[in-house]
Design a protein around this motif. Structure first.
Motif, PDB file in Angstrom:
ATOM      1  N   SER A 166     -11.532  -0.898  -1.861  1.00 30.44           N
ATOM      2  CA  SER A 166     -11.481  -2.349  -1.649  1.00 30.44           C
ATOM      3  C   SER A 166     -10.104  -2.863  -2.031  1.00 30.44           C
ATOM      4  CB  SER A 166     -12.545  -3.048  -2.505  1.00 30.44           C
ATOM      5  OG  SER A 166     -12.380  -4.448  -2.476  1.00 30.44           O
ATOM      6  N   SER A 167      -9.674  -3.915  -1.365  1.00 30.22           N
ATOM      7  CA  SER A 167      -8.418  -4.555  -1.721  1.00 30.22           C
ATOM      8  C   SER A 167      -8.616  -5.457  -2.940  1.00 30.22           C
ATOM      9  CB  SER A 167      -7.892  -5.388  -0.550  1.00 30.22           C
ATOM     10  OG  SER A 167      -8.663  -6.569  -0.403  1.00 30.22           O
ATOM     11  N   VAL A 198      -7.396   0.137  -2.908  1.00 32.88           N
ATOM     12  CA  VAL A 198      -7.274  -0.051  -1.464  1.00 32.88           C
ATOM     13  C   VAL A 198      -7.158   1.283  -0.732  1.00 32.88           C
ATOM     14  CG1 VAL A 198      -4.749  -0.220  -1.385  1.00 32.88           C
ATOM     15  CG2 VAL A 198      -6.131  -1.526   0.261  1.00 32.88           C
ATOM     16  N   ARG A 247       0.859  -1.184   0.000  1.00 31.22           N
ATOM     17  CA  ARG A 247       0.000   0.000   0.000  1.00 31.22           C
ATOM     18  C   ARG A 247       0.894   1.232   0.000  1.00 31.22           C
ATOM     19  NH1 ARG A 247      -4.843  -1.470   4.222  1.00 31.22           N
ATOM     20  NH2 ARG A 247      -5.586   0.522   3.431  1.00 31.22           N
TER      21      ARG A 247
END
Length: 279
Positions: free
Chosen positions: A93-94, A71, A4
């Motif tokens: 959302s991942s 994400v 991330r």
């Protein structure tokens, strides 16, 4: 766990401003491949790791509904702000837990993103949500190549030097996997050959920009963001100014970086695989 690295609001804004628009030819090739064996109407597609939405909106003319997922809330917030398509929406959302029911999507794309995913988990999710005959399309682009007559190679080497030398030790492995061509390998090849069957390296987009905007593009690299977080904003500003000065010195013009236009060529690579039609 997926990486991330693009979550700050300032980074999201820089990403939206300086990253290239996906060529229409890439989406046309993806849809053409999908239609080769999938005969149903193109209802639903998802663009995973969508960032600020450049790679999502371009799917809009081809599908009833398109969902961009990222994400990072900062990225999806930027994407929502910039969105102009009524059939496109964005969700935080991942990639490893897609918010779709089984066999619900005809297409899943990931543009300049899947090198950050937990790929085995992502692939399982792709298999779950794609309809039989649905397509997974992964694509990305290499370093921008300045196109400027006999100075093209010199300018490209300055960009290359920034990545390999100035940011050495700050580039994340995922980013290196995108630019594997720079290291003598073949873009994405080593990690995706097990699931993808089609490879297409013919696409590119030329973007007329300024030297100042090229410098802004460099600032959107995850490696630069990592350098800035570890070395401080002053050191980060210094290497950007040095980069910009080297470009301007090579061009040998009297105009300012903000007024000096330059053409950047982004070469794309596209890999696609299809979910089997039957058991």
């Amino acid at each position: 766990m997926a990486n991330r690295f693009f979550e700050g609001a300032a980074h999201a804004a820089a990403y939206a401003k300086f990253r290239p628009q996906t060529p229409a030819s890439v989406v046309d090739r993806i849809c053409s491949f999908l239609k080769e064996k999938y005969e149903g109407s193109l209802r639903a597609a998802a663009d995973v790791g969508c960032g600020s939405g450049q790679s999502t909106q371009i799917l809009s003319p081809h599908f009833t509904s398109v969902t961009g997922l990222d994400v990072s809330p900062a990225q999806t917030s930027e994407a929502i702000k910039l969105n102009t398509k009524p059939n496109v929406s964005f969700v935080t959302s991942s990639a490893e837990k897609l918010p779709f029911s089984n066999n619900s999507l005809q297409l899943i794309t990931a543009g300049q993103a899947c090198h950050w995913f937990d790929l085995p988990v992502f692939y399982k999710e792709v298999d779950r949500v794609l309809v039989p005959g649905g397509v997974l399309a992964l694509y990305g682009y290499l370093f921008p190549q300045p196109i400027h007559g006999d100075l093209t190679e010199k300018l490209y080497q300055i960009v290359n030097h920034m990545y390999i030398s100035e940011l050495n030790g700050y580039i994340h492995q995922g980013s290196k996997e995108v630019y594997l061509e720079q290291y003598g390998a073949d873009k994405y090849k080593l990690i995706y050959d097990d699931v993808l069957e089609i490879r297409d390296d013919t696409h590119f987009v030329d973007k007329t920009t300024t030297v100042a905007e090229l410098t802004g593009y460099i600032s959107s690299w995850s490696g630069f963001q990592n350098f800035e977080s570890k070395c401080g904003s002053a050191a980060a500003q210094n290497i950007l100014e040095d980069f910009q000065n080297r470009i301007m010195s090579t061009l040998n013009v009297a105009t300012s970086p903000e007024d000096t236009e330059i053409c950047l060529r982004f070469k794309y690579f596209l890999l696609m695989g299809r979910k089997p039609l039957g058991p």
